[in-house]
Every structure is written in C-alpha cells, then in structure tokens.
Design a protein around this motif. Structure first.
Motif, PDB file in Angstrom:
ATOM      1  N   GLU A  53       0.858  -1.269   0.032  1.00 18.19           N
ATOM      2  CA  GLU A  53       0.182   0.039  -0.079  1.00 18.19           C
ATOM      3  C   GLU A  53       1.075   1.373   0.144  1.00 18.19           C
ATOM      4  N   GLN A  54       1.994   1.158   0.719  1.00 16.87           N
ATOM      5  CA  GLN A  54       2.940   2.441   0.948  1.00 16.87           C
ATOM      6  C   GLN A  54       3.474   2.604  -0.480  1.00 16.87           C
ATOM      7  N   VAL A  55       3.787   1.438  -1.136  1.00 15.65           N
ATOM      8  CA  VAL A  55       4.592   1.498  -2.506  1.00 15.65           C
ATOM      9  C   VAL A  55       3.705   2.496  -3.622  1.00 15.65           C
ATOM     10  N   LEU A  56       2.324   1.844  -3.486  1.00 15.29           N
ATOM     11  CA  LEU A  56       1.484   2.385  -4.453  1.00 15.29           C
ATOM     12  C   LEU A  56       0.941   3.711  -4.195  1.00 15.29           C
ATOM     13  N   VAL A  57       0.805   4.006  -2.914  1.00 18.52           N
ATOM     14  CA  VAL A  57       0.590   5.409  -2.676  1.00 18.52           C
ATOM     15  C   VAL A  57       1.682   6.465  -3.344  1.00 18.52           C
ATOM     16  N   ARG A  58       2.901   5.993  -3.309  1.00 16.09           N
ATOM     17  CA  ARG A  58       3.889   6.575  -3.713  1.00 16.09           C
ATOM     18  C   ARG A  58       4.152   6.565  -5.301  1.00 16.09           C
ATOM     19  N   GLU A  59       3.908   5.427  -5.864  1.00 18.71           N
ATOM     20  CA  GLU A  59       4.198   4.958  -7.010  1.00 18.71           C
ATOM     21  C   GLU A  59       3.033   4.162  -7.804  1.00 18.71           C
ATOM     22  N   PRO A  60       2.035   4.676  -8.177  1.00 17.20           N
ATOM     23  CA  PRO A  60       0.787   3.774  -8.503  1.00 17.20           C
ATOM     24  C   PRO A  60       0.958   2.973  -9.785  1.00 17.20           C
ATOM     25  N   ARG A  61       2.279   3.222 -10.517  1.00 17.12           N
ATOM     26  CA  ARG A  61       2.326   2.551 -11.713  1.00 17.12           C
ATOM     27  C   ARG A  61       3.346   1.390 -11.293  1.00 17.12           C
ATOM     28  N   HIS A  62       3.783   0.947  -9.965  1.00 16.94           N
ATOM     29  CA  HIS A  62       4.584  -0.073  -9.855  1.00 16.94           C
ATOM     30  C   HIS A  62       4.294  -1.287 -10.112  1.00 16.94           C
ATOM     31  N   PHE A  63       4.595  -1.727 -11.115  1.00 15.81           N
ATOM     32  CA  PHE A  63       4.052  -3.140 -11.564  1.00 15.81           C
ATOM     33  C   PHE A  63       4.568  -4.267 -10.763  1.00 15.81           C
ATOM     34  N   GLY A  64       5.588  -4.160 -10.409  1.00 18.24           N
ATOM     35  CA  GLY A  64       6.112  -5.157  -9.347  1.00 18.24           C
ATOM     36  C   GLY A  64       5.146  -5.366  -7.942  1.00 18.24           C
ATOM     37  N   ALA A  65       4.775  -4.205  -7.406  1.00 17.01           N
ATOM     38  CA  ALA A  65       4.195  -4.324  -6.458  1.00 17.01           C
ATOM     39  C   ALA A  65       2.540  -4.685  -6.771  1.00 17.01           C
ATOM     40  N   LEU A  66       2.095  -4.136  -7.868  1.00 16.81           N
ATOM     41  CA  LEU A  66       0.734  -4.660  -8.265  1.00 16.81           C
ATOM     42  C   LEU A  66       0.488  -6.215  -8.582  1.00 16.81           C
ATOM     43  N   ALA A  67       1.672  -6.734  -9.090  1.00 22.00           N
ATOM     44  CA  ALA A  67       1.991  -8.328  -9.152  1.00 22.00           C
ATOM     45  C   ALA A  67       1.997  -8.786  -8.055  1.00 22.00           C
ATOM     46  N   GLY A  68       2.829  -8.545  -7.105  1.00 20.54           N
ATOM     47  CA  GLY A  68       2.830  -8.925  -5.718  1.00 20.54           C
ATOM     48  C   GLY A  68       1.503  -8.988  -5.144  1.00 20.54           C
TER      49      GLY A  68
END
Length: 192
Positions: A130-145
C-alpha cells in the motif's frame, strides 16, 4: 515471482581484490526523475518486442532503485546481501532502517514487502505494498505482488484486478498474462 527484479551479481573470484565503487559514485536523483519515468512507462507500453520491453523495464527499475542518500543505498545493498544469504532477520532490520530513514523511497517499502511475502507475512506485506502504491501507483512489481497475495488468500477477484492493473502498466510481465487468463475464466467464466 518476487516484487522486485534484482540483478544477481556474480560472486567475486578469490583472486579479485578490487574494492567496490564508493556509494558516492551512484547516480543522483534529479528533478526530472518523474518526467523520465513518464517517458519510460510510455515506451514500455509501445515496446515493439520482448527484448526492447525488458531493456525499458530494467531502466525503470534502475530509476526506482536510485536514492539521493548514500546511507540508504548502502543499507539496500546490505539488505539484498542478507536476503541472498537467507538472513531474513538481518535484512528486515536493515529495511526497517531504510523506510524509517527515507519514507519517501519507494524501493525500501517494495523490498520489505517482498521480504514479508517470502516469510508468508501477508499482513505486513500488504501494508508495505500500500505504501509503495501510494508513492508510485504504476509500480507493476507491487501490483503483481498484490495479485500473488490475493491469489494465495483465495480472493481471485482482487487478484485478477491487481494482475490486470500490473499488465495495464507493463504488458510485458512474465507469467502474468497466463494468470490473468486463468483467473478470468474462474472469476468471470468462459465465453461461449
């Protein structure tokens, strides 16, 4: 599939005694970093082939890994080494220090989310994602995770949603298209 793509350095040979570069030699994050990321994400979507896409993806990861803090860079290198050596408690302490020192640094959160995932600590992993996506909503690694965790928890609808978002950002992710196809059939049924 981990949340971050980390270059695996070959172990140094015993004869090689060259010291690593000082952290001060790392590239500094410039004010046009967001503009550079915007350009790279555009290039990723229209990459003509897999090799081009992987090259652009690697440049995105490199930008995400950059930090203006030499201390953060050193902590991240040590955390990676600890994870590679299966010293997860040491890696966790180092990553805790990273996110405390630089809460704006996306990859500190992402790497810690990966570590928590590897320990099956989905609660903490989801908090860091959630913290990753708040800072970078396009973080495909976090989205896949996020998709992987939701799938592990049996929430196939949310897993499918996360995987689709990851593919919308990076249509060249390994294994994710197959996961989307399988989950689409399970969640939405097959076309007749």
């Amino acid at each position: 599939m981990p949340f971050s793509v980390l270059a695996q350095a070959a172990p140094p040979s015993k004869q090689q005694k060259k010291l690593p570069e000082a952290p001060g030699k790392l590239p500094k994050v410039g004010p046009d970093r967001a503009k550079g990321l915007d350009f790279l994400f555009g290039a990723l979507k229209v990459a003509p082939d897999e090799a081009s896409a992987k090259h652009v993806e690697a440049r995105i990861w490199a930008l995400w890994m950059q930090t203006p803090s030499d201390t953060t860079a050193l902590l991240m290198m040590r955390a990676k080494a600890a994870m590679d050596a299966q010293q997860m408690d040491v890696a966790l302490k180092l990553l805790d220090a990273v996110v405390k020192l630089r809460p704006d640094y996306v990859e500190g959160w992402n790497r810690r989310a990966t570590l928590y995932y590897l320990q099956n600590d989905y609660n903490h992993s989801l908090q860091d994602i959630e913290q990753v996506l708040v800072r970078e909503p396009r973080h495909f690694g976090a989205l896949a995770g996020l998709g992987m965790i939701m799938q592990d928890l049996g929430d196939e609808k949310r897993a499918l949603d996360a995987f689709r978002k990851a593919l919308a950002v990076n249509p060249h992710l390994d294994k994710v298209p197959e996961l989307v196809k399988t989950l689409t059939e399970k969640v939405e049924g097959r076309d007749i």
